[in-house]
Design a protein around this motif. Structure first.
Motif, short mmCIF file in Angstrom:
data_model
loop_
_atom_site.label_atom_id
_atom_site.label_comp_id
_atom_site.label_asym_id
_atom_site.label_seq_id
_atom_site.Cartn_x
_atom_site.Cartn_y
_atom_site.Cartn_z
N SER A 6 0.74 -1.18 -0.06
CA SER A 6 0.08 0.15 -0.05
C SER A 6 0.90 1.41 0.18
CB SER A 6 -1.08 0.11 1.16
OG SER A 6 0.06 0.23 2.30
N TYR A 7 0.19 2.34 -0.18
CA TYR A 7 1.01 3.74 -0.07
C TYR A 7 1.68 3.80 1.17
CZ TYR A 7 1.86 8.31 -2.66
OH TYR A 7 2.36 9.24 -3.09
N ASP A 13 1.12 8.47 4.43
CA ASP A 13 -0.24 8.08 5.20
C ASP A 13 -1.41 8.89 4.46
OD1 ASP A 13 -2.02 7.43 6.85
OD2 ASP A 13 -0.80 7.45 8.83
N ILE A 14 -2.24 8.52 3.78
CA ILE A 14 -3.34 9.31 3.39
C ILE A 14 -4.15 9.80 4.52
CG2 ILE A 14 -5.30 9.22 1.63
CD1 ILE A 14 -3.65 7.50 -0.34
N ASP A 15 -4.46 8.93 5.35
CA ASP A 15 -5.51 9.15 6.38
C ASP A 15 -4.83 10.33 7.28
OD1 ASP A 15 -7.33 7.13 5.55
OD2 ASP A 15 -6.27 5.80 6.71
N ALA A 16 -3.40 10.30 7.28
CA ALA A 16 -2.92 11.37 8.39
C ALA A 16 -3.20 12.68 7.43
CB ALA A 16 -1.36 11.16 8.44
N GLY A 17 -2.80 12.63 6.26
CA GLY A 17 -3.01 13.91 5.36
C GLY A 17 -4.38 14.36 5.53
N ASP A 18 -5.64 13.36 5.39
CA ASP A 18 -6.94 13.97 5.46
C ASP A 18 -7.11 14.31 6.89
OD1 ASP A 18 -7.38 12.99 2.97
OD2 ASP A 18 -8.25 11.08 3.59
N ALA A 19 -6.45 13.78 7.87
CA ALA A 19 -6.85 14.25 9.19
C ALA A 19 -6.16 15.80 9.57
CB ALA A 19 -6.29 13.47 10.30
N GLY A 110 9.30 14.16 5.37
CA GLY A 110 9.37 12.80 5.29
C GLY A 110 8.28 11.95 5.62
N ARG A 111 7.92 12.24 6.96
CA ARG A 111 6.69 11.63 7.42
C ARG A 111 5.80 12.45 8.05
NH1 ARG A 111 5.14 9.62 12.22
NH2 ARG A 111 7.20 10.22 13.35
N LEU A 112 4.58 12.61 7.94
CA LEU A 112 3.59 13.69 8.41
C LEU A 112 3.24 13.37 9.75
CD1 LEU A 112 1.88 16.04 7.89
CD2 LEU A 112 0.28 14.31 7.15
N GLY A 138 -3.10 25.62 0.05
CA GLY A 138 -1.56 25.10 0.05
C GLY A 138 -1.63 23.82 -0.26
N GLU A 139 -0.09 23.09 0.23
CA GLU A 139 -0.04 21.78 -0.18
C GLU A 139 0.88 21.26 0.91
OE1 GLU A 139 0.88 18.27 -2.67
OE2 GLU A 139 -0.71 19.65 -2.59
N THR A 140 0.31 19.99 1.24
CA THR A 140 1.33 19.12 2.28
C THR A 140 1.90 18.10 1.39
OG1 THR A 140 -0.35 19.89 3.99
CG2 THR A 140 1.17 17.76 4.13
N ALA A 141 3.11 18.10 1.33
CA ALA A 141 3.86 16.88 0.61
C ALA A 141 4.47 15.99 1.56
CB ALA A 141 4.69 17.59 -0.42
N GLU A 142 4.06 14.68 1.66
CA GLU A 142 4.73 13.60 2.27
C GLU A 142 5.61 12.88 1.53
OE1 GLU A 142 3.64 10.53 5.95
OE2 GLU A 142 2.16 11.00 4.47
N MET A 143 7.09 13.08 1.80
CA MET A 143 7.99 12.51 0.90
C MET A 143 8.85 11.52 1.52
SD MET A 143 8.66 15.61 -1.79
CE MET A 143 9.07 16.89 -0.45
N PRO A 144 8.68 10.43 1.77
CA PRO A 144 9.76 9.36 2.39
C PRO A 144 11.12 9.45 1.90
CG PRO A 144 7.53 8.37 2.01
CD PRO A 144 7.57 9.69 1.19
N GLY A 145 11.90 9.40 2.73
CA GLY A 145 13.42 9.56 2.32
C GLY A 145 14.16 11.02 2.01
N MET A 146 13.13 12.07 1.79
CA MET A 146 13.49 13.11 1.49
C MET A 146 14.13 14.16 2.58
SD MET A 146 13.54 13.99 -1.99
CE MET A 146 13.51 15.70 -2.17
N TYR A 147 13.46 13.93 3.74
CA TYR A 147 13.53 14.62 4.98
C TYR A 147 13.90 13.67 6.18
CZ TYR A 147 11.67 18.54 2.14
OH TYR A 147 11.57 19.41 0.97
#
Length: 348
Positions: A6-7, A13-19, A110-112, A138-147
């Motif tokens: 899964s993503y 974590d799509i659910d964290a983004g929605d929260a 990297g992780r929200l 705005g934009e919230t970008a969760e990018m594993p490995g980038m930060y």
């Protein structure tokens, strides 16, 4: 057959983004103002320029918070860097006479962590309230490995409007004009790579007992993380009341790098260092870092976060108006004819 991925397994974590969006919506709602047609939630935000403008010119600006974020990470304090983010852009567009209309933010990690992100966005919303502009997207970008874990980056974007006939471009600045300085709240969001180097050399880090020392009634940690002052409302009031020939936001480049941006080539600003007291934070940084005066003046605001250039006969009225609006301000210099290739701003 390999297990299905899964993503979330990949680190997003799509659910964290929605929260987070659910947490943001009431914060953004507090910033709503005339002109907002559609805000957070759509693919794009809609804004109508207020009809009171006859010949509106849009003024835009973008900025970040820089390595001051490293201080926030070290202190685990995330509730004010959003104010910094708004301030850096709205103060920039203000100097052209623009009223900030709306703001957009970009939060990357990297992780929200929803709680941390909500604190950051809460600061952004507070900054928008102070500036009188709407947080419309705005934009919230969760990018594993980038930060690294626990770290994030920020960018902000402001759009304002000014009547075409009232644009401030420095063309009216003349010899004999007076220079007024508006007090800063600290180092704002500039020079923090040098700040961190000085702190590390003096104390080894941000978590030592020395960080609790008193700096003008604040702990050193509080002085370091103090959010950038937003000058929008008092300065817009000043523009309505009195003639102002130029404004300069004292940001990256310090006093000697920013005042020249609003001066015609043939003019020079002479600033008097005894006209204001450099706050104890800057005195400590200069002492502990053994930083030369010239370097201080081109890296830090040294206690002056915004400069207004006004006719000499308007100084007293301008200072009174700023004081009435809650600002600390001083007459710190004057505009003179520039000789040859002399610097356009000197601190004497």
């Amino acid at each position: 057959m390999a297990d299905s991925l899964s993503y979330k397994d990949a680190g997003v974590d799509i659910d964290a983004g929605d929260a987070l969006v659910d947490r943001i919506k009431p914060l953004a709602k507090r910033t709503m103002r005339e002109g907002v047609l559609a805000g957070i939630g759509g693919f794009g935000a809609l804004f109508e320029v207020p009809r009171r403008y006859r010949e509106p010119v849009l003024v835009s600006g973008t900025d970040g918070v820089g390595t001051k974020l490293k201080v926030a990470f070290s202190l685990n304090r995330h509730d004010t860097v959003g104010i910094d983010l708004v301030a850096m852009s709205v103060n920039d567009i203000l100097v052209q006479g623009a009223e900030p209309l709306f703001f957009l933010d970009y939060f990357a990690c990297g992780r929200l962590d929803v709680d941390t992100a909500a604190q950051v966005v809460g600061g952004i919303a507070r900054g928008c309230e102070l500036a009188g502009c709407a947080l419309i997207g705005g934009e919230t970008a969760e990018m594993p490995g980038m930060y690294p874990d626990g770290e994030y980056d920020l960018a902000g974007f402001a759009v304002g409007a000014v009547e075409k006939s009232k644009i401030l471009d420095g063309s009216k600045v003349a010899a004999g004009n007076a220079v007024i300085g508006l007090a800063s709240s600290g180092a704002h969001s500039n020079g923090y790579s040098l700040v961190r180097r000085i702190v590390e050399r003096a104390h080894g880090g941000f978590d030592t007992p020395a960080m609790q020392a008193d700096f003008d009634g604040r702990s050193f940690a509080d002085a370091l993380i103090a959010p950038t002052r937003i000058y929008v409302k008092p300065v817009l009031g000043l523009l309505e009341a009195l003639p102002v020939h130029g404004l300069a936001h004292i940001t990256g480049g310090g006093l000697v790098g920013n005042v020249p941006r609003v001066l015609p080539e043939h003019l020079q600003a002479v600033l008097h260092r005894d006209a204001w007291t450099m706050p104890s934070l800057f005195q400590w940084l200069q002492r502990e870092g053994r930083v030369a005066d010239d370097e201080m003046h081109r890296v830090f605001n040294c206690g002056v976060g915004m400069v207004a250039i006004v006719p000499a006969e308007s100084v007293d009225a301008a200072l009174a108006a700023l004081h009435d609006a809650g600002e600390t301000a001083w007459r710190i210099g004057e505009i003179v004819e520039r000789r040859g290739d002399a610097p356009q701003t000197v601190v004497a």
